[in-house]
Design a protein around this motif. Structure first.
Motif, PDB file in Angstrom:
ATOM      1  N   MET A 159      11.370   1.101  -9.061  1.00 21.73           N
ATOM      2  CA  MET A 159      10.124   1.359  -9.805  1.00 21.73           C
ATOM      3  C   MET A 159      10.412   1.142 -11.277  1.00 21.73           C
ATOM      4  SD  MET A 159       7.585   2.493  -7.749  1.00 21.73           S
ATOM      5  CE  MET A 159       6.492   2.517  -9.116  1.00 21.73           C
ATOM      6  N   ASP A 169       2.740   5.849 -14.690  1.00 18.72           N
ATOM      7  CA  ASP A 169       3.774   6.565 -15.457  1.00 18.72           C
ATOM      8  C   ASP A 169       4.040   5.874 -16.792  1.00 18.72           C
ATOM      9  OD1 ASP A 169       4.971   9.004 -14.371  1.00 18.72           O
ATOM     10  OD2 ASP A 169       5.225   7.803 -12.569  1.00 18.72           O
ATOM     11  N   ILE A 201     -10.616   3.211  -7.272  1.00 18.88           N
ATOM     12  CA  ILE A 201     -10.622   2.689  -5.899  1.00 18.88           C
ATOM     13  C   ILE A 201     -11.978   2.148  -5.459  1.00 18.88           C
ATOM     14  CG2 ILE A 201      -8.618   3.869  -4.918  1.00 18.88           C
ATOM     15  CD1 ILE A 201     -10.237   6.107  -4.030  1.00 18.88           C
ATOM     16  N   ALA A 206       3.137  11.172  -4.618  1.00 16.43           N
ATOM     17  CA  ALA A 206       1.964  11.415  -3.764  1.00 16.43           C
ATOM     18  C   ALA A 206       2.198  12.583  -2.807  1.00 16.43           C
ATOM     19  CB  ALA A 206       1.616  10.157  -2.974  1.00 16.43           C
ATOM     20  N   VAL A 251      -0.786  -0.263  -9.783  1.00 14.69           N
ATOM     21  CA  VAL A 251      -2.017   0.028  -9.024  1.00 14.69           C
ATOM     22  C   VAL A 251      -3.248  -0.013  -9.931  1.00 14.69           C
ATOM     23  CG1 VAL A 251      -0.803   1.488  -7.354  1.00 14.69           C
ATOM     24  CG2 VAL A 251      -1.828   2.553  -9.367  1.00 14.69           C
ATOM     25  N   ASN A 308       0.932  12.708   4.927  1.00 15.38           N
ATOM     26  CA  ASN A 308      -0.360  12.489   5.589  1.00 15.38           C
ATOM     27  C   ASN A 308      -0.167  11.709   6.900  1.00 15.38           C
ATOM     28  OD1 ASN A 308      -2.891  11.637   6.410  1.00 15.38           O
ATOM     29  ND2 ASN A 308      -3.609  11.165   4.344  1.00 15.38           N
ATOM     30  N   LEU A 322      -3.683  -1.636   9.429  1.00 17.47           N
ATOM     31  CA  LEU A 322      -4.196  -2.203   8.167  1.00 17.47           C
ATOM     32  C   LEU A 322      -3.500  -3.523   7.834  1.00 17.47           C
ATOM     33  CD1 LEU A 322      -4.233   1.125   6.088  1.00 17.47           C
ATOM     34  CD2 LEU A 322      -6.211  -0.037   7.093  1.00 17.47           C
ATOM     35  N   LEU A 357       0.822  -1.219   0.000  1.00 16.59           N
ATOM     36  CA  LEU A 357       0.000   0.000   0.000  1.00 16.59           C
ATOM     37  C   LEU A 357       0.855   1.267   0.000  1.00 16.59           C
ATOM     38  CD1 LEU A 357      -2.853   1.328   0.401  1.00 16.59           C
ATOM     39  CD2 LEU A 357      -2.441   1.148   2.870  1.00 16.59           C
ATOM     40  N   MET A 370       1.253   5.216   0.617  1.00 12.04           N
ATOM     41  CA  MET A 370       0.590   6.303   1.337  1.00 12.04           C
ATOM     42  C   MET A 370       1.428   7.555   1.258  1.00 12.04           C
ATOM     43  SD  MET A 370       1.002   4.744   5.010  1.00 12.04           S
ATOM     44  CE  MET A 370       0.249   3.349   4.232  1.00 12.04           C
ATOM     45  N   PRO A 371       0.727   8.701   1.092  1.00 11.72           N
ATOM     46  CA  PRO A 371       1.471   9.950   0.969  1.00 11.72           C
ATOM     47  C   PRO A 371       2.246  10.218   2.257  1.00 11.72           C
ATOM     48  CG  PRO A 371      -0.865  10.242   0.417  1.00 11.72           C
ATOM     49  CD  PRO A 371      -0.722   8.883   1.023  1.00 11.72           C
TER      50      PRO A 371
HETATM   51  C1  LIG Z   1      -6.991   8.444  -2.773  1.00 10.19           C
HETATM   52  C2  LIG Z   1      -6.843   9.117  -1.434  1.00 10.19           C
HETATM   53  C3  LIG Z   1      -6.449  10.588  -1.626  1.00 10.19           C
HETATM   54  C4  LIG Z   1      -8.178   9.078  -0.666  1.00 10.19           C
HETATM   55  O1  LIG Z   1      -7.926   9.586   0.631  1.00 10.19           O
HETATM   56  P1  LIG Z   1      -9.092   9.906   1.655  1.00 10.19           P
HETATM   57  O2  LIG Z   1     -10.051  10.889   1.030  1.00 10.19           O
HETATM   58  O3  LIG Z   1      -8.490  10.258   2.989  1.00 10.19           O
HETATM   59  O4  LIG Z   1      -9.831   8.522   1.745  1.00 10.19           O
HETATM   60  P2  LIG Z   1     -10.836   8.014   2.799  1.00 10.19           P
HETATM   61  O5  LIG Z   1     -11.550   9.140   3.460  1.00 10.19           O
HETATM   62  O6  LIG Z   1     -11.659   6.977   2.156  1.00 10.19           O
HETATM   63  O7  LIG Z   1      -9.898   7.329   3.882  1.00 10.19           O
HETATM   64  C5  LIG Z   1     -10.392   6.541   4.920  1.00 10.19           C
HETATM   65  C6  LIG Z   1      -9.318   6.332   5.950  1.00 10.19           C
HETATM   66  O8  LIG Z   1      -8.218   5.651   5.367  1.00 10.19           O
HETATM   67  C7  LIG Z   1      -7.026   6.440   5.432  1.00 10.19           C
HETATM   68  N1  LIG Z   1      -6.306   6.283   4.171  1.00 10.19           N
HETATM   69  C8  LIG Z   1      -6.704   6.661   2.958  1.00 10.19           C
HETATM   70  N2  LIG Z   1      -5.786   6.306   2.037  1.00 10.19           N
HETATM   71  C9  LIG Z   1      -4.807   5.707   2.733  1.00 10.19           C
HETATM   72  C10 LIG Z   1      -3.583   5.120   2.338  1.00 10.19           C
HETATM   73  N3  LIG Z   1      -3.190   5.120   1.045  1.00 10.19           N
HETATM   74  N4  LIG Z   1      -2.842   4.568   3.287  1.00 10.19           N
HETATM   75  C11 LIG Z   1      -3.216   4.572   4.598  1.00 10.19           C
HETATM   76  N5  LIG Z   1      -4.366   5.110   5.021  1.00 10.19           N
HETATM   77  C12 LIG Z   1      -5.133   5.679   4.100  1.00 10.19           C
HETATM   78  C13 LIG Z   1      -7.514   7.873   5.639  1.00 10.19           C
HETATM   79  O9  LIG Z   1      -6.503   8.617   6.264  1.00 10.19           O
HETATM   80  C14 LIG Z   1      -8.726   7.635   6.496  1.00 10.19           C
HETATM   81  O10 LIG Z   1      -8.271   7.365   7.811  1.00 10.19           O
HETATM   82  P3  LIG Z   1      -9.145   7.702   9.088  1.00 10.19           P
HETATM   83  O11 LIG Z   1      -9.578   9.115   8.918  1.00 10.19           O
HETATM   84  O12 LIG Z   1      -8.231   7.495  10.252  1.00 10.19           O
HETATM   85  O13 LIG Z   1     -10.278   6.726   9.074  1.00 10.19           O
HETATM   86  C15 LIG Z   1      -5.793   8.381  -0.563  1.00 10.19           C
HETATM   87  O14 LIG Z   1      -6.227   7.063  -0.422  1.00 10.19           O
HETATM   88  C16 LIG Z   1      -4.391   8.452  -1.079  1.00 10.19           C
HETATM   89  O15 LIG Z   1      -3.744   9.469  -0.953  1.00 10.19           O
HETATM   90  N6  LIG Z   1      -3.904   7.315  -1.569  1.00 10.19           N
HETATM   91  C17 LIG Z   1      -2.523   7.156  -1.970  1.00 10.19           C
HETATM   92  C18 LIG Z   1      -2.262   7.828  -3.294  1.00 10.19           C
HETATM   93  C19 LIG Z   1      -0.850   7.607  -3.672  1.00 10.19           C
HETATM   94  O16 LIG Z   1      -0.024   7.233  -2.857  1.00 10.19           O
HETATM   95  N7  LIG Z   1      -0.524   7.819  -4.943  1.00 10.19           N
HETATM   96  C20 LIG Z   1       0.793   7.675  -5.448  1.00 10.19           C
HETATM   97  C21 LIG Z   1       1.133   6.261  -5.668  1.00 10.19           C
HETATM   98  S1  LIG Z   1       0.415   5.551  -7.098  1.00 10.19           S
HETATM   99  C22 LIG Z   1       1.734   5.636  -8.197  1.00 10.19           C
HETATM  100  O17 LIG Z   1       2.111   6.705  -8.469  1.00 10.19           O
HETATM  101  C23 LIG Z   1       2.390   4.346  -8.629  1.00 10.19           C
HETATM  102  C24 LIG Z   1       3.440   4.496  -9.704  1.00 10.19           C
HETATM  103  O18 LIG Z   1       4.415   5.435  -9.429  1.00 10.19           O
HETATM  104  C25 LIG Z   1       2.848   4.700 -11.061  1.00 10.19           C
HETATM  105  O19 LIG Z   1       3.354   5.528 -11.827  1.00 10.19           O
HETATM  106  O20 LIG Z   1       1.911   3.963 -11.377  1.00 10.19           O
END
Ligand SMILES: CC(C)(COP(=O)(O)OP(=O)(O)OC[C@H]1O[C@@H](n2cnc3c(N)ncnc32)[C@H](O)[C@@H]1OP(=O)(O)O)[C@@H](O)C(=O)NCCC(=O)NCCSC(=O)C[C@H](O)C(=O)O
Ligand code: MG
Length: 293
Positions: free
Chosen positions: A130, A159, A201, A44, A197, A22, A32, A16, A18-19
């Protein structure tokens, strides 16, 4: 690193992202059921949050509390204003792995390896790469062979699709040549490899289809962007009970055959040779490692 029969298996069904900026997500991740976490300082994390995210991520790694989950820190590229500071801070924090983005050539891994050595990185901190650029695909074999610290390929299908100008379609036909090339390279050099990924979602069906395709192709697991994707992914990439039952019977039958001086057994009307037993043992070891987490 070359995985041998003696190397313990690390489950990497669900990985997983995560930013790093955050703090709530960094804390939430401790609860998790993901096998591995990528604490992301790269895409992110917004440019104005990079320094803050680096401090948050390295403090989180040092503090721990993530149990058996494998922790990787994705740094920014060394050709960016943040890459070197990320690498230095990550080495000090000593996560399980440092994930290098947009690896296009073996020299990029060699450079990170050399810097890690100069910075006296802990031996247990591995390099993950990556794989997400067209050049990276063309150099996949050389990249896989580039460092004994290299442990895992992580597909970056966002990407990659962007650079190829490929479209996201069900079945992912435009990406299959690249996924296949990286799998060939990873398996040739004993690396783990996790799939890209699924951006949708809320679409569990699409995620499950991608997981099944990834499993069939040979991936160890899949990278994820939201906690709600973990359950399906863990389920699909876990050895299923029927396969495990067969594996255990194959091992027993083969060992019994060996005791009688034979090199072949028959289970359920199908031949079992040492290559089948090696795969059966891998499956049982993976299942034991999952149970131990
Ligand atoms: C997509 C999101 C921005 C959504 O975030 P959010 O609006 O906070 O979602 P929720 O309200 O549904 O969240 C519920 C709870 O879960 C936590 N949460 C959410 N996402 C994550 C996570 N990734 N890891 C851990 N916890 C997470 C929230 O904080 C809430 O918690 P709580 O309030 O305590 O209940 C968000 O999911 C997000 O930012 N996801 C990650 C995006 C990311 O990392 N993108 C870059 C990687 S993808 C990529 O680039 C791969 C590669 O390089 C390529 O080129 O393909
Ligand atoms: Mg990317």
């Amino acid at each position: 690193m070359t995985e041998t029969d003696a190397t313990p298996i690390r489950p990497r069904r669900s990985v997983l992202y995560m930013p790093g900026s955050n703090p709530r997500a960094l804390e939430k991740a401790k609860t998790l059921p993901a096998d591995a976490l990528i604490l992301d300082l790269e895409d992110a994390t917004a440019p104005e949050k990079k320094d803050e995210a680096r401090d948050l991520v390295t403090a989180a790694v040092r503090k721990g509390g993530y149990g058996g989950r494998e922790i990787a820190v994705r740094i920014n590229g060394l050709d960016t204003p943040w890459g070197m500071a990320d690498l230095k801070a990550a080495v000090k924090a000593a996560p399980d792995a440092i994930l290098v983005p947009k690896v296009s050539a073996p020299a990029m891994v060699v450079e990170v390896e050399k810097l890690m050595q100069d910075l006296r990185a802990d031996d247990r901190t591995r390099i993950w790469a990556m794989m997400e650029t067209p050049r990276g695909m063309l150099h996949a074999e050389a990249i896989a062979a580039s460092s004994t610290r290299l442990d895992c390929f992580v597909m970056g299908t966002n990407d990659l699709a962007k650079d190829l100008r490929a479209r996201f379609v069900p079945g992912r036909a435009p990406l299959l040549p690249s996924l296949g090339l990286c799998l060939l390279a990873a398996r040739s050099y004993g690396l783990a490899i996790v799939d890209g990924v699924c951006n949708a979602i809320d679409d569990t069906e699409a995620l499950e289809a991608e997981c099944r395709q990834g499993l069939d192709m040979g991936f160890d697991g899949k990278t994820l962007i939201h906690p709600k994707q973990i359950e399906v992914t863990n389920r699909v990439f876990s050895p299923d009970p029927d396969a495990l039952d067969l594996a255990r019977r194959q091992i027993a039958a083969f060992e019994a055959a060996q005791a009688e001086g034979k090199a072949v057994a028959v289970v359920d009307g199908k031949i079992v040779e040492n290559l089948h037993v090696a795969e059966a043992r891998r499956l049982v070891a993976l299942s034991d490692a999952i149970a131990a987490m």
